[in-house]
Write an enzyme that holds these catalytic residues in place. Structure first.
Site, short mmCIF file in Angstrom:
data_model
loop_
_atom_site.label_atom_id
_atom_site.label_comp_id
_atom_site.label_asym_id
_atom_site.label_seq_id
_atom_site.Cartn_x
_atom_site.Cartn_y
_atom_site.Cartn_z
CG ASN A 1 -1.75 1.22 1.39
OD1 ASN A 1 -1.80 2.05 0.48
ND2 ASN A 1 -2.42 1.36 2.52
CD1 TRP A 2 3.47 1.12 -3.03
CD2 TRP A 2 3.47 2.42 -4.87
NE1 TRP A 2 4.20 0.48 -4.00
CE2 TRP A 2 4.21 1.25 -5.13
CE3 TRP A 2 3.32 3.37 -5.87
CZ2 TRP A 2 4.83 1.02 -6.37
CZ3 TRP A 2 3.93 3.14 -7.10
CH2 TRP A 2 4.68 1.99 -7.35
CE LYS A 3 -0.24 3.16 4.82
NZ LYS A 3 -0.14 3.25 6.26
CG HIS B 1 -5.87 1.85 5.43
ND1 HIS B 1 -5.42 2.76 6.34
CD2 HIS B 1 -4.84 1.00 5.21
CE1 HIS B 1 -4.16 2.47 6.65
NE2 HIS B 1 -3.79 1.40 5.97
CD GLU C 1 -3.02 5.38 6.84
OE1 GLU C 1 -3.03 5.37 5.59
OE2 GLU C 1 -2.10 4.86 7.51
CD GLU D 1 -3.37 -2.37 7.41
OE1 GLU D 1 -2.32 -2.62 6.84
OE2 GLU D 1 -3.98 -1.30 7.27
N GLY E 1 2.63 2.41 10.85
CA GLY E 1 3.60 3.50 10.70
C GLY E 1 4.32 3.88 11.98
CB SER F 1 5.35 -1.57 12.13
OG SER F 1 4.98 -0.23 12.39
N GLY G 1 2.95 -1.11 4.28
CA GLY G 1 2.93 0.32 3.99
C GLY G 1 4.33 0.81 3.67
#
Ligand code: 13P
Length: 256
Positions: A9-11, A98, A100, A170, A176, A216, A237
């Protein structure tokens, strides 16, 4: 042991040139490997999806996923991207739910349910994310929270529809932060999610459902996490933005 899935997941990272370079670097490294028994999914921002699907077609080494899609079908929804649009350009997966998006875009269970339906109606496989916040784990509410997310987002589906879903656990406190869940914590939650699926859809569906861990993950810790029973791979990520790290994760997933 079934093939593990490693999804990157490149975000909201990378310029056009950086994305192109990363894909090139990934392909160079993956091409050097003789045998890789890992299913790789790359989820770039919308703007680089075409670049990724072109690369996917040329090298046949990974599949492409989006990071989001609209809860609406089509029409006057300025700025939105529909599931049908994604499908029409060769995208096969989409991350939905997700943390976020739940946090910064206020996506609640109802919106996420609609997104899951849009994905399935248009032939896109949802990678549905669940996970608790740190205070929820500290107050031992993590099972309850994940149960609600799984039930409200997915359990309206019939067996055939549910069989297409991938789940990603997650824990939000692990995303992160460099503080990954221990392999035991991941294994325990994956077993719990599988139990919920078993109760709703039966053991055959529960055993067949792919449940990924995210938070992570890196080349140093994935071996132990992926070795846990019930952990079918990872949603990566930060480490998916570094070709050497990501490929190392894919290789380790292949060797478990
Ligand atoms: P990190 O691997 O950077 O912790 O992110 C995990 C994640 O959110 C993947 O969707």
């Amino acid at each position: 042991m079934r093939k593990k899935i490693v999804a990157g997941n490149w975000k909201m990272n990378l310029t056009f040139q950086e994305a192109d370079d990363l894909l090139g670097d990934l392909m160079d490294r993956l091409e050097e490997i003789d045998e890789l028994d890992t299913e790789i999914i790359i989820c770039p921002p919308f703007t680089y999806l075409e670049m990724a699907t072109d690369c996917c077609e040329e090298y046949q080494m990974f599949e492409v996923g989006a990071q989001n899609l609209s809860a609406f079908d089509q029409g006057a929804y300025t700025g939105e991207i529909s599931a049908a649009m994604l499908e029409s350009m060769g995208v096969t997966y989409c991350i939905i739910g997700h943390s976020e998006r739940r946090k910064y875009f206020e996506e609640d269970d109802k919106i996420l349910k609609a997104k899951v339906d849009q994905a399935l109606e248009n032939g896109i496989i949802p990678i549905f994310c669940v996970g608790e916040l740190l205070p929820e784990r500290e107050s031992e509410k993590h099972f309850e929270v994940v149960r609600r997310q799984v039930r409200h987002g997915l359990f309206h589906l019939d067996t055939n529809e549910f069989s297409k879903i991938i789940i990603a656990y997650e824990p939000v406190w692990a995303i992160g932060t460099g503080m990954n869940a221990t392999p035991e914590q991941a294994g325990e939650m994956h077993a719990y999610i599988r139990k919920l699926i078993d109760e709703r859809y039966g053991s055959e569906v529960a055993q067949a459902t792919m449940i990924l861990y995210g938070g992570s993950c890196n080349s140093k810790n994935v071996k132990d996490i992926f070795a846990q029973p019930g952990v079918d791979g990872g949603l990566i990520g930060g480490a998916s933005l570094k070709a050497d790290e990501f490929v190392s994760i894919c290789i380790q997933a292949s060797n478990i």
